[in-house]
Motif scaffolding. Structure first.
Motif, PDB file in Angstrom:
ATOM      1  N   ARG A 203       0.840  -1.208   0.000  1.00 35.25           N
ATOM      2  CA  ARG A 203       0.000   0.000   0.000  1.00 35.25           C
ATOM      3  C   ARG A 203       0.870   1.252   0.000  1.00 35.25           C
ATOM      4  O   ARG A 203       0.576   2.226  -0.712  1.00 35.25           O
ATOM      5  CB  ARG A 203      -0.924  -0.001   1.218  1.00 35.25           C
ATOM      6  CG  ARG A 203      -2.061  -1.017   1.138  1.00 35.25           C
ATOM      7  CD  ARG A 203      -3.117  -0.746   2.198  1.00 35.25           C
ATOM      8  NE  ARG A 203      -2.603  -0.939   3.551  1.00 35.25           N
ATOM      9  CZ  ARG A 203      -2.624  -2.091   4.188  1.00 35.25           C
ATOM     10  NH1 ARG A 203      -3.112  -3.187   3.611  1.00 35.25           N
ATOM     11  NH2 ARG A 203      -2.155  -2.180   5.425  1.00 35.25           N
ATOM     12  N   ILE A 204       1.954   1.217   0.770  1.00 38.53           N
ATOM     13  CA  ILE A 204       2.866   2.357   0.808  1.00 38.53           C
ATOM     14  C   ILE A 204       3.523   2.570  -0.550  1.00 38.53           C
ATOM     15  O   ILE A 204       3.643   3.698  -1.036  1.00 38.53           O
ATOM     16  CB  ILE A 204       3.933   2.140   1.896  1.00 38.53           C
ATOM     17  CG1 ILE A 204       3.278   2.124   3.276  1.00 38.53           C
ATOM     18  CG2 ILE A 204       5.021   3.206   1.828  1.00 38.53           C
ATOM     19  CD1 ILE A 204       4.180   1.596   4.366  1.00 38.53           C
ATOM     20  N   ILE A 205       3.945   1.476  -1.180  1.00 34.51           N
ATOM     21  CA  ILE A 205       4.565   1.581  -2.507  1.00 34.51           C
ATOM     22  C   ILE A 205       3.586   2.193  -3.500  1.00 34.51           C
ATOM     23  O   ILE A 205       3.954   3.049  -4.314  1.00 34.51           O
ATOM     24  CB  ILE A 205       5.036   0.194  -2.982  1.00 34.51           C
ATOM     25  CG1 ILE A 205       6.244  -0.266  -2.144  1.00 34.51           C
ATOM     26  CG2 ILE A 205       5.395   0.211  -4.467  1.00 34.51           C
ATOM     27  CD1 ILE A 205       6.673  -1.699  -2.412  1.00 34.51           C
ATOM     28  N   GLY A 206       2.335   1.761  -3.456  1.00 34.97           N
ATOM     29  CA  GLY A 206       1.324   2.326  -4.349  1.00 34.97           C
ATOM     30  C   GLY A 206       1.156   3.822  -4.132  1.00 34.97           C
ATOM     31  O   GLY A 206       1.046   4.595  -5.099  1.00 34.97           O
ATOM     32  N   GLN A 207       1.163   4.250  -2.868  1.00 36.69           N
ATOM     33  CA  GLN A 207       1.030   5.674  -2.563  1.00 36.69           C
ATOM     34  C   GLN A 207       2.228   6.464  -3.078  1.00 36.69           C
ATOM     35  O   GLN A 207       2.078   7.552  -3.642  1.00 36.69           O
ATOM     36  CB  GLN A 207       0.878   5.863  -1.058  1.00 36.69           C
ATOM     37  CG  GLN A 207      -0.407   5.291  -0.474  1.00 36.69           C
ATOM     38  CD  GLN A 207      -0.373   5.202   1.028  1.00 36.69           C
ATOM     39  OE1 GLN A 207       0.582   5.647   1.672  1.00 36.69           O
ATOM     40  NE2 GLN A 207      -1.402   4.616   1.618  1.00 36.69           N
ATOM     41  N   LEU A 208       3.417   5.925  -2.883  1.00 37.65           N
ATOM     42  CA  LEU A 208       4.626   6.605  -3.343  1.00 37.65           C
ATOM     43  C   LEU A 208       4.648   6.740  -4.860  1.00 37.65           C
ATOM     44  O   LEU A 208       4.973   7.797  -5.404  1.00 37.65           O
ATOM     45  CB  LEU A 208       5.864   5.842  -2.870  1.00 37.65           C
ATOM     46  CG  LEU A 208       6.123   5.846  -1.358  1.00 37.65           C
ATOM     47  CD1 LEU A 208       7.250   4.884  -1.017  1.00 37.65           C
ATOM     48  CD2 LEU A 208       6.464   7.239  -0.874  1.00 37.65           C
ATOM     49  N   ALA A 209       4.308   5.649  -5.550  1.00 35.92           N
ATOM     50  CA  ALA A 209       4.296   5.692  -7.018  1.00 35.92           C
ATOM     51  C   ALA A 209       3.242   6.673  -7.523  1.00 35.92           C
ATOM     52  O   ALA A 209       3.494   7.429  -8.470  1.00 35.92           O
ATOM     53  CB  ALA A 209       4.037   4.298  -7.577  1.00 35.92           C
ATOM     54  N   ALA A 210       2.079   6.693  -6.885  1.00 33.89           N
ATOM     55  CA  ALA A 210       1.029   7.630  -7.288  1.00 33.89           C
ATOM     56  C   ALA A 210       1.475   9.069  -7.085  1.00 33.89           C
ATOM     57  O   ALA A 210       1.029   9.982  -7.799  1.00 33.89           O
ATOM     58  CB  ALA A 210      -0.242   7.351  -6.493  1.00 33.89           C
ATOM     59  N   GLY A 211       2.392   9.291  -6.126  1.00 34.79           N
ATOM     60  CA  GLY A 211       2.922  10.624  -5.881  1.00 34.79           C
ATOM     61  C   GLY A 211       4.108  10.972  -6.754  1.00 34.79           C
ATOM     62  O   GLY A 211       4.713  12.039  -6.571  1.00 34.79           O
ATOM     63  N   GLY A 212       4.473  10.099  -7.692  1.00 29.19           N
ATOM     64  CA  GLY A 212       5.535  10.397  -8.642  1.00 29.19           C
ATOM     65  C   GLY A 212       6.881   9.798  -8.339  1.00 29.19           C
ATOM     66  O   GLY A 212       7.834   9.968  -9.111  1.00 29.19           O
ATOM     67  N   VAL A 213       7.011   9.063  -7.219  1.00 27.11           N
ATOM     68  CA  VAL A 213       8.292   8.423  -6.914  1.00 27.11           C
ATOM     69  C   VAL A 213       8.516   7.250  -7.853  1.00 27.11           C
ATOM     70  O   VAL A 213       7.619   6.430  -8.075  1.00 27.11           O
ATOM     71  CB  VAL A 213       8.324   7.932  -5.450  1.00 27.11           C
ATOM     72  CG1 VAL A 213       9.627   7.196  -5.160  1.00 27.11           C
ATOM     73  CG2 VAL A 213       8.142   9.096  -4.482  1.00 27.11           C
ATOM     74  N   ALA A 214       9.705   7.186  -8.443  1.00 25.17           N
ATOM     75  CA  ALA A 214      10.068   6.059  -9.301  1.00 25.17           C
ATOM     76  C   ALA A 214      10.737   4.993  -8.428  1.00 25.17           C
ATOM     77  O   ALA A 214      11.638   5.306  -7.653  1.00 25.17           O
ATOM     78  CB  ALA A 214      11.022   6.511 -10.398  1.00 25.17           C
ATOM     79  N   ILE A 215      10.289   3.746  -8.561  1.00 28.87           N
ATOM     80  CA  ILE A 215      10.735   2.687  -7.666  1.00 28.87           C
ATOM     81  C   ILE A 215      11.323   1.528  -8.469  1.00 28.87           C
ATOM     82  O   ILE A 215      10.681   1.019  -9.392  1.00 28.87           O
ATOM     83  CB  ILE A 215       9.573   2.172  -6.793  1.00 28.87           C
ATOM     84  CG1 ILE A 215       9.039   3.314  -5.913  1.00 28.87           C
ATOM     85  CG2 ILE A 215      10.012   0.984  -5.932  1.00 28.87           C
ATOM     86  CD1 ILE A 215       7.760   2.979  -5.188  1.00 28.87           C
ATOM     87  N   VAL A 216      12.553   1.148  -8.110  1.00 27.55           N
ATOM     88  CA  VAL A 216      13.138  -0.089  -8.619  1.00 27.55           C
ATOM     89  C   VAL A 216      12.914  -1.144  -7.547  1.00 27.55           C
ATOM     90  O   VAL A 216      13.349  -0.977  -6.400  1.00 27.55           O
ATOM     91  CB  VAL A 216      14.644   0.054  -8.908  1.00 27.55           C
ATOM     92  CG1 VAL A 216      15.203  -1.277  -9.409  1.00 27.55           C
ATOM     93  CG2 VAL A 216      14.896   1.145  -9.926  1.00 27.55           C
ATOM     94  N   TYR A 217      12.248  -2.230  -7.912  1.00 25.73           N
ATOM     95  CA  TYR A 217      11.832  -3.231  -6.935  1.00 25.73           C
ATOM     96  C   TYR A 217      12.491  -4.569  -7.269  1.00 25.73           C
ATOM     97  O   TYR A 217      12.183  -5.182  -8.285  1.00 25.73           O
ATOM     98  CB  TYR A 217      10.308  -3.381  -6.959  1.00 25.73           C
ATOM     99  CG  TYR A 217       9.733  -4.161  -5.812  1.00 25.73           C
ATOM    100  CD1 TYR A 217       9.351  -3.530  -4.638  1.00 25.73           C
ATOM    101  CD2 TYR A 217       9.568  -5.538  -5.894  1.00 25.73           C
ATOM    102  CE1 TYR A 217       8.827  -4.236  -3.577  1.00 25.73           C
ATOM    103  CE2 TYR A 217       9.047  -6.262  -4.844  1.00 25.73           C
ATOM    104  CZ  TYR A 217       8.674  -5.607  -3.688  1.00 25.73           C
ATOM    105  OH  TYR A 217       8.150  -6.318  -2.643  1.00 25.73           O
ATOM    106  N   ILE A 218      13.425  -4.996  -6.408  1.00 20.33           N
ATOM    107  CA  ILE A 218      14.113  -6.266  -6.605  1.00 20.33           C
ATOM    108  C   ILE A 218      13.486  -7.296  -5.682  1.00 20.33           C
ATOM    109  O   ILE A 218      13.376  -7.088  -4.474  1.00 20.33           O
ATOM    110  CB  ILE A 218      15.613  -6.139  -6.288  1.00 20.33           C
ATOM    111  CG1 ILE A 218      16.265  -5.053  -7.145  1.00 20.33           C
ATOM    112  CG2 ILE A 218      16.322  -7.472  -6.494  1.00 20.33           C
ATOM    113  CD1 ILE A 218      17.715  -4.783  -6.782  1.00 20.33           C
TER     114      ILE A 218
END
Length: 531
Positions: A203-218
């Protein structure tokens, strides 16, 4: 969280805009890296867009962590080009990368055990009074607010050394997010988390991505990657194999790209009638000192474990799963009660030494700090529990120790240059095999496994599964803890479910399902008395 509608292979950009119009915040081109005579990366590329979750996958040793450490400024000597917002950069260290908006959550925990949760979160960016004195109250308030935002119930003043591995991982996540990163790299962030903590993180990752944060997820967990990510890049043997939108992929295609072959699921072992009862546990309890006195950690746990049986132990983080194994093995630091029997005879186990003498072995959940001496050789690690037994006239028997190591390498398929290779230089899966090999060398009758596949790739998982099934087939009594419910269902003949330190039930193979396990594992709220 945005998902890619089209399938894109490779990194097609014009300036800092992708072919589909999305803003490219980071691009890496032709990245190469060598360690001595070993090529870790060869001509690898990666493109990261604003607001996307981009999965990076590959087996252990594929080069994922090396690439991320280059992007995060950990490694500064490499070939190729890195660009942020279309501008070429070359970081001289981690602080440079952080100033550019890049934060990384490393697979290996990077915390100071003696400091508090708040001190660790703001380590290097402390809140100061007059620029000189650390404002601990402000740090504690800020940490509390951040933890609350993440839905993490931790005392910001608690010492990190008092936290379990999964809780320490949550502190790492909070630490990274405290830096207000535009680009967030997550290297196996759920490896020590329970299903409930994973869902909270998602849920936190979804919020961050919706706010424009680019995430590399390994991650090695393909199901969570397919749920979270819009695109995936796969590396194999240090080379770029695939970049594609998730919409055009299935699990088999990702696995095939990672390992270069079809990877069939383990077939399991023949699950016939249970053998003779080897281990019996009755009314097992464990209490440890807390601020209110002595608190009960587990209470009223009981089960039988038969020869050739695999007993799964499930439950949420903090439910008491690991404490059961620690109490049986004599390694807990609290007061243990109840009765333990081996072959029907009561036994007192006050230390791991006594457990080993009785034929009980424990593979702990954190192989890095509890299972291995990383700087020591494979030989030294495998032989460690038996150094005294192998000694002659008070002198170590190197030939005997090397014989044990060679047997472990051959039997378990440990991939190494030699038995004198340092354990810390092996891949995660091979490190885990060394830990298992160390305990199998003691010829145990009961094998306790705590998260045996944590942080290892799909190919190594398959090998560990096959090994567990083989050991059970040979008559070993096995208890295994796993936070991955599909893994638990795949391995176990029966599943004991814990919640809030108490045993909620034991499910047969026919009764067990993810829903049935979670129903038992869910905390039970007690109604408040009427005013």
């Amino acid at each position: 969280m945005q998902r890619a509608d089209s399938i894109t292979t490779g990194s097609i950009t014009t300036g800092n805009v992708a072919a589909d119009g999305a803003a490219v915040v980071l691009s890496a081109t032709g990245i190469s890296k060598r360690f001595g005579g070993i090529t870790a990366l060869s001509d690898v590329g990666l493109e990261l867009r604003r607001g996307e979750v981009h999965a990076l996958m590959g087996e252990n040793g594929a080069g994922k962590s090396t690439l991320m450490k280059i992007l995060a400024g950990v490694y500064t000597d490499y070939g190729g080009t890195v660009a942020i917002d279309g501008q070429t950069v070359h970081f001289t260290g981690v602080r440079d990368a952080e100033d550019a908006g890049i934060a990384i959550i490393h697979q290996e925990l990077n915390l100071v055990p003696e400091l508090s949760v708040a001190d660790n979160i703001f380590l290097g960016s402390e809140k100061l009074i007059a620029g000189l004195i650390v404002d601990r109250k402000a740090s504690s308030r800020a940490a509390s607010a951040l933890l609350q935002r993440l839905g993490i119930e931790l005392d910001p003043e608690a010492r990190v050394r008092s936290l379990r591995v999964g809780e320490q991982q949550l502190v790492e996540i909070a630490k990274a997010l405290s830096k207000s990163a535009r680009i967030l790299i997550m290297d196996e962030p759920t490896s020590a988390l329970s299903p409930a903590e994973c869902q909270r993180l998602f849920r936190i990752i979804g919020q961050l991505a919706a706010g424009g944060v680019a995430i590399v997820y390994i991650s090695h967990r393909i199901d969570e990657v397919m749920h979270l990510a819009s695109r995936v890049t796969v590396l194999r043997d240090g080379r770029h194999v695939l970049t594609q939108g998730m919409a055009g992929l299935d699990e088999d295609a990702i696995i095939s790209a990672m390992v270069g072959r079809d990877l069939l699921a383990s077939s399991g072992h023949e699950r016939g009638p249970g053998g003779k009862v080897v281990l019996s546990v009755r009314d097992l309890s464990l209490s440890k000192p807390d601020r209110h006195g002595r608190g009960m950690v587990i209470d009223d746990v009981g089960f039988d474990l038969c020869a050739g049986e695999i007993l799964g132990i499930g439950g949420l983080l903090g439910s008491g799963r690991s404490e059961i194994l620690e109490a049986i093995f004599g390694s807990s630091d609290g007061h243990t009660g109840g009765e333990i029997r081996l072959d029907g005879a009561p036994v007192e186990i006050g230390s791991p030494r006594e457990a080993r003498r009785l034929g009980i072995a424990l593979v702990t959940e954190d192989r890095k700090t509890q299972g291995l001496h990383l700087k020591a050789s494979i030989t030294d690690n495998v032989a460690l529990p038996l150094v005294g037994a192998l000694a002659r006239f008070g002198l170590r028997s190197r030939s005997g120790e090397q014989g044990l190591a060679r047997d472990a390498v051959s039997t378990l398929g440990i991939r190494c240059e030699s038995i004198e290779q340092a354990a810390g230089t092996l891949s995660g899966g091979n490190q885990q095999k060394v830990v298992i090999g160390k305990w199998l060398a003691t010829r145990p009758r009961v094998l306790l496994l705590d998260e045996p596949t944590r942080g290892i790739d799909v190919g190594a998982k398959r090998e560990i599964y096959d090994l567990i099934f083989k050991l059970a087939g040979d008559g070993l009594a096995i208890a295994v803890i796993s936070s991955e419910l599909p893994e638990l269902l795949h391995l176990a003949d029966r599943i004991l479910v814990m919640a809030e330190g108490r045993q909620r039930g034991i499910l047969s193979r026919a009764e067990a399902s993810e829903e049935a396990i979670m129903r038992l594992a869910a905390p039970r709220r007690t109604a408040r008395p009427a005013a």
